[in-house]
Design an enzyme around this catalytic site. Structure first.
Site, PDB file in Angstrom:
ATOM      1  N   GLU A  16      -5.263   2.124 -20.856  1.00  0.00           N
ATOM      2  CA  GLU A  16      -4.694   0.861 -21.371  1.00  0.00           C
ATOM      3  C   GLU A  16      -4.286   1.061 -22.830  1.00  0.00           C
ATOM      4  OE1 GLU A  16      -6.549  -2.931 -20.325  1.00  0.00           O
ATOM      5  OE2 GLU A  16      -6.483  -3.477 -22.441  1.00  0.00           O
ATOM      6  N   ALA A  51      -3.131  -9.919 -26.183  1.00  0.00           N
ATOM      7  CA  ALA A  51      -4.586  -9.944 -26.039  1.00  0.00           C
ATOM      8  C   ALA A  51      -5.258 -10.366 -27.336  1.00  0.00           C
ATOM      9  CB  ALA A  51      -5.092  -8.570 -25.605  1.00  0.00           C
ATOM     10  N   ASP A 109      -6.426 -15.258 -22.825  1.00  0.00           N
ATOM     11  CA  ASP A 109      -7.427 -15.802 -23.737  1.00  0.00           C
ATOM     12  C   ASP A 109      -6.941 -17.173 -24.200  1.00  0.00           C
ATOM     13  OD1 ASP A 109      -9.222 -13.617 -23.821  1.00  0.00           O
ATOM     14  OD2 ASP A 109      -7.778 -12.522 -25.053  1.00  0.00           O
ATOM     15  N   TYR A 143     -15.161  -9.481 -14.023  1.00  0.00           N
ATOM     16  CA  TYR A 143     -16.189  -9.484 -15.065  1.00  0.00           C
ATOM     17  C   TYR A 143     -17.562  -9.168 -14.470  1.00  0.00           C
ATOM     18  CZ  TYR A 143     -12.194 -11.646 -17.166  1.00  0.00           C
ATOM     19  OH  TYR A 143     -10.909 -11.857 -17.602  1.00  0.00           O
TER      20      TYR A 143
HETATM   21  P1  FAD Z   1      -9.233 -16.501 -14.454  1.00  0.00           P
HETATM   22  O1  FAD Z   1      -9.354 -15.592 -13.302  1.00  0.00           O
HETATM   23  O2  FAD Z   1      -8.305 -17.662 -14.322  1.00  0.00           O
HETATM   24  O3  FAD Z   1     -10.698 -17.036 -14.806  1.00  0.00           O
HETATM   25  C1  FAD Z   1     -10.927 -17.749 -16.027  1.00  0.00           C
HETATM   26  C2  FAD Z   1     -12.155 -18.638 -15.843  1.00  0.00           C
HETATM   27  O4  FAD Z   1     -11.843 -19.703 -14.948  1.00  0.00           O
HETATM   28  C3  FAD Z   1     -13.365 -17.924 -15.234  1.00  0.00           C
HETATM   29  O5  FAD Z   1     -14.530 -18.462 -15.825  1.00  0.00           O
HETATM   30  C4  FAD Z   1     -13.302 -18.294 -13.760  1.00  0.00           C
HETATM   31  O6  FAD Z   1     -14.583 -18.272 -13.131  1.00  0.00           O
HETATM   32  C5  FAD Z   1     -12.709 -19.694 -13.826  1.00  0.00           C
HETATM   33  N1  FAD Z   1     -11.896 -20.020 -12.640  1.00  0.00           N
HETATM   34  C6  FAD Z   1     -10.958 -19.238 -12.068  1.00  0.00           C
HETATM   35  N2  FAD Z   1     -10.403 -19.866 -11.026  1.00  0.00           N
HETATM   36  C7  FAD Z   1     -10.994 -21.075 -10.935  1.00  0.00           C
HETATM   37  C8  FAD Z   1     -10.855 -22.197 -10.074  1.00  0.00           C
HETATM   38  N3  FAD Z   1      -9.957 -22.161  -9.063  1.00  0.00           N
HETATM   39  N4  FAD Z   1     -11.629 -23.282 -10.288  1.00  0.00           N
HETATM   40  C9  FAD Z   1     -12.525 -23.306 -11.303  1.00  0.00           C
HETATM   41  N5  FAD Z   1     -12.707 -22.288 -12.161  1.00  0.00           N
HETATM   42  C10 FAD Z   1     -11.944 -21.189 -11.980  1.00  0.00           C
HETATM   43  N6  FAD Z   1      -5.823 -11.366 -22.252  1.00  0.00           N
HETATM   44  C11 FAD Z   1      -4.600 -11.457 -22.817  1.00  0.00           C
HETATM   45  O7  FAD Z   1      -4.273 -12.488 -23.403  1.00  0.00           O
HETATM   46  N7  FAD Z   1      -3.701 -10.423 -22.718  1.00  0.00           N
HETATM   47  C12 FAD Z   1      -3.991  -9.267 -22.068  1.00  0.00           C
HETATM   48  O8  FAD Z   1      -3.178  -8.352 -22.031  1.00  0.00           O
HETATM   49  C13 FAD Z   1      -5.275  -9.137 -21.454  1.00  0.00           C
HETATM   50  N8  FAD Z   1      -5.608  -8.048 -20.739  1.00  0.00           N
HETATM   51  C14 FAD Z   1      -6.833  -7.994 -20.072  1.00  0.00           C
HETATM   52  C15 FAD Z   1      -7.123  -6.871 -19.276  1.00  0.00           C
HETATM   53  C16 FAD Z   1      -8.344  -6.803 -18.594  1.00  0.00           C
HETATM   54  C17 FAD Z   1      -8.634  -5.605 -17.701  1.00  0.00           C
HETATM   55  C18 FAD Z   1      -9.311  -7.844 -18.746  1.00  0.00           C
HETATM   56  C19 FAD Z   1     -10.644  -7.768 -18.060  1.00  0.00           C
HETATM   57  C20 FAD Z   1      -9.017  -8.946 -19.545  1.00  0.00           C
HETATM   58  C21 FAD Z   1      -7.778  -9.047 -20.207  1.00  0.00           C
HETATM   59  N9  FAD Z   1      -7.438 -10.149 -21.001  1.00  0.00           N
HETATM   60  C22 FAD Z   1      -6.199 -10.243 -21.592  1.00  0.00           C
HETATM   61  C23 FAD Z   1      -8.429 -11.195 -21.256  1.00  0.00           C
HETATM   62  C24 FAD Z   1      -8.311 -12.361 -20.245  1.00  0.00           C
HETATM   63  O9  FAD Z   1      -7.080 -13.025 -20.418  1.00  0.00           O
HETATM   64  C25 FAD Z   1      -9.469 -13.309 -20.543  1.00  0.00           C
HETATM   65  O10 FAD Z   1     -10.676 -12.703 -20.150  1.00  0.00           O
HETATM   66  C26 FAD Z   1      -9.341 -14.713 -19.970  1.00  0.00           C
HETATM   67  O11 FAD Z   1     -10.360 -15.507 -20.602  1.00  0.00           O
HETATM   68  C27 FAD Z   1      -9.547 -14.837 -18.461  1.00  0.00           C
HETATM   69  O12 FAD Z   1      -8.488 -14.340 -17.767  1.00  0.00           O
HETATM   70  P2  FAD Z   1      -8.550 -14.208 -16.139  1.00  0.00           P
HETATM   71  O13 FAD Z   1      -7.212 -13.813 -15.730  1.00  0.00           O
HETATM   72  O14 FAD Z   1      -9.688 -13.387 -15.760  1.00  0.00           O
HETATM   73  O15 FAD Z   1      -8.831 -15.761 -15.792  1.00  0.00           O
END
Ligand code: FAD
Length: 303
Positions: A16, A51, A109, A143
């Site tokens: 990455e 990010a 985020d 996570y």
């Molecule tokens: P989601 O999957 O939507 O989950 C977010 C929260 O909502 C979780 O607590 C989940 O349990 C909850 N949730 C999900 N679906 C539901 C539902 N249907 N009902 C109720 N609750 C729900 N961020 C950036 O801005 N840019 C990047 O390039 C970036 N790259 C990343 C790469 C990796 C490998 C990882 C692990 C993270 C990255 N992030 C990045 C960070 C990420 O955007 C954050 O961790 C963010 O807070 C959550 O994103 P997610 O897509 O996992 O969210």
């Protein structure tokens, strides 16, 4: 071969990178990093997008295209939290025009302070929308210790299952420093019927303050063994760097031995560290491919 098919053939290795924060000062630094990474046998290189609240989004697609031109698959990160459906359609068109077909679809985020939410509350909403509007391979985040916003690990796994069912082809984990969290998470996923490949996200740590900030933001455990390493070497940057590399190698050896689907190295745009880790682990990572291909492995005396 698509990244998804590769999981059947080998332990996948991906890196990455992020668009450099100081664009104006050193715009070419990322390309020097890629020059090294492309030769370290990656199956894919992913490029972050905004990010940790960074505003450096404009270069993401350009960098991903350069990776693809090197003959390496690239994965574009796409957080949907502030995007409208029209924004996403425009970005999908740009990706199609660039022949980029792998997206790491994220919620993103949450920006600090006031912000205008877009049309996608969760990553699963974005993933369903992308699937309806193009032929993309979808990666998503997961996570091992639970997402920070989640009330508990059970709810988080239920939400992850919804996300995977919305069209995810493979998952990449947030960093973790204690492999036991990963193994427990992998079991929970299997019990919940989440069967897509899971790449383990490994971050080589070379800076005490940086990792303390990151792990507290992300809710990641700092194991006792790791804290001792940091405390001992924090005033000696070279020793700290070497200890961080050794710790990451130790994690990777254990993960590969225990049959991990893939390793995703958070390179922090540091090609030297990626190279050291590659040199120490690539024979292990390649091992499964050699066995599947039934190649004659050299005898110890011939090495
Ligand atoms: P989601 O999957 O939507 O989950 C977010 C929260 O909502 C979780 O607590 C989940 O349990 C909850 N949730 C999900 N679906 C539901 C539902 N249907 N009902 C109720 N609750 C729900 N961020 C950036 O801005 N840019 C990047 O390039 C970036 N790259 C990343 C790469 C990796 C490998 C990882 C692990 C993270 C990255 N992030 C990045 C960070 C990420 O955007 C954050 O961790 C963010 O807070 C959550 O994103 P997610 O897509 O996992 O969210």
């Amino acid at each position: 071969m698509s990244i998804q098919d590769l999981f059947k053939e080998k332990t996948v290795l991906s890196y990455e990178v992020f668009p450099p924060k100081k664009q104006a000062k050193n715009p070419s630094s990322i390309y020097k990093t890629l020059d090294v990474l492309k030769d370290l046998n990656p199956d894919a290189i992913s490029v972050t997008y905004g990010a940790l609240g960074a505003k450096n989004n404009t270069e993401t697609f350009k960098i991903a295209k350069t990776i693809k031109d090197y003959g390496v698959e690239s994965i574009v990160h796409l957080p949907g939290i502030e995007l409208t459906k029209a924004d996403v359609l425009e970005k999908l068109d740009q990706l199609k025009a660039l022949n980029l077909h792998n997206i790491l679809a994220l919620r993103g985020d949450l920006p600090e302070g006031d912000f205008t939410p877009g049309d996608f509350r969760y990553a699963s909403d974005l993933i369903s929308f992308i699937k309806e509007n193009g032929d993309f391979n979808i990666t998503a985040a997961c996570y091992p210790e639970g997402h920070v916003d989640s009330p508990n690990i059970v709810e988080d796994i239920k939400n992850l299952r919804i996300k995977v069912e919305s069209g995810v082809d493979h998952l990449i984990t947030q960093l973790f420093l204690n492999n036991d969290h990963f193994y427990r998470f992998r079991e929970r996923c299997a019990l919940a019927g989440i069967n897509v490949p899971i790449e383990a996200g490994i971050m080589p740590v070379t800076n005490k303050r940086q990792i303390e900030k990151m792990t507290s933001l992300c809710g990641v455990e700092l194991p006792e063994k790791f804290i001792k390493v940091m405390n001992r070497y924090e005033d000696d940057p070279i020793a700290m760097r070497d200890a961080g590399i050794a710790y990451a190698i130790d994690q990777i050896v254990d993960l590969v031995t225990q049959g991990v689907d893939g390793i995703h190295l958070y390179t922090m745009n540091n090609p030297y560290i990626a190279k050291r880790i590659f040199e120490a682990t690539h024979n292990l990572i390649d091992h499964r491919a050699k066995v599947i291909a039934n190649k004659n492995l050299p005898k110890v005396a011939q090495i």
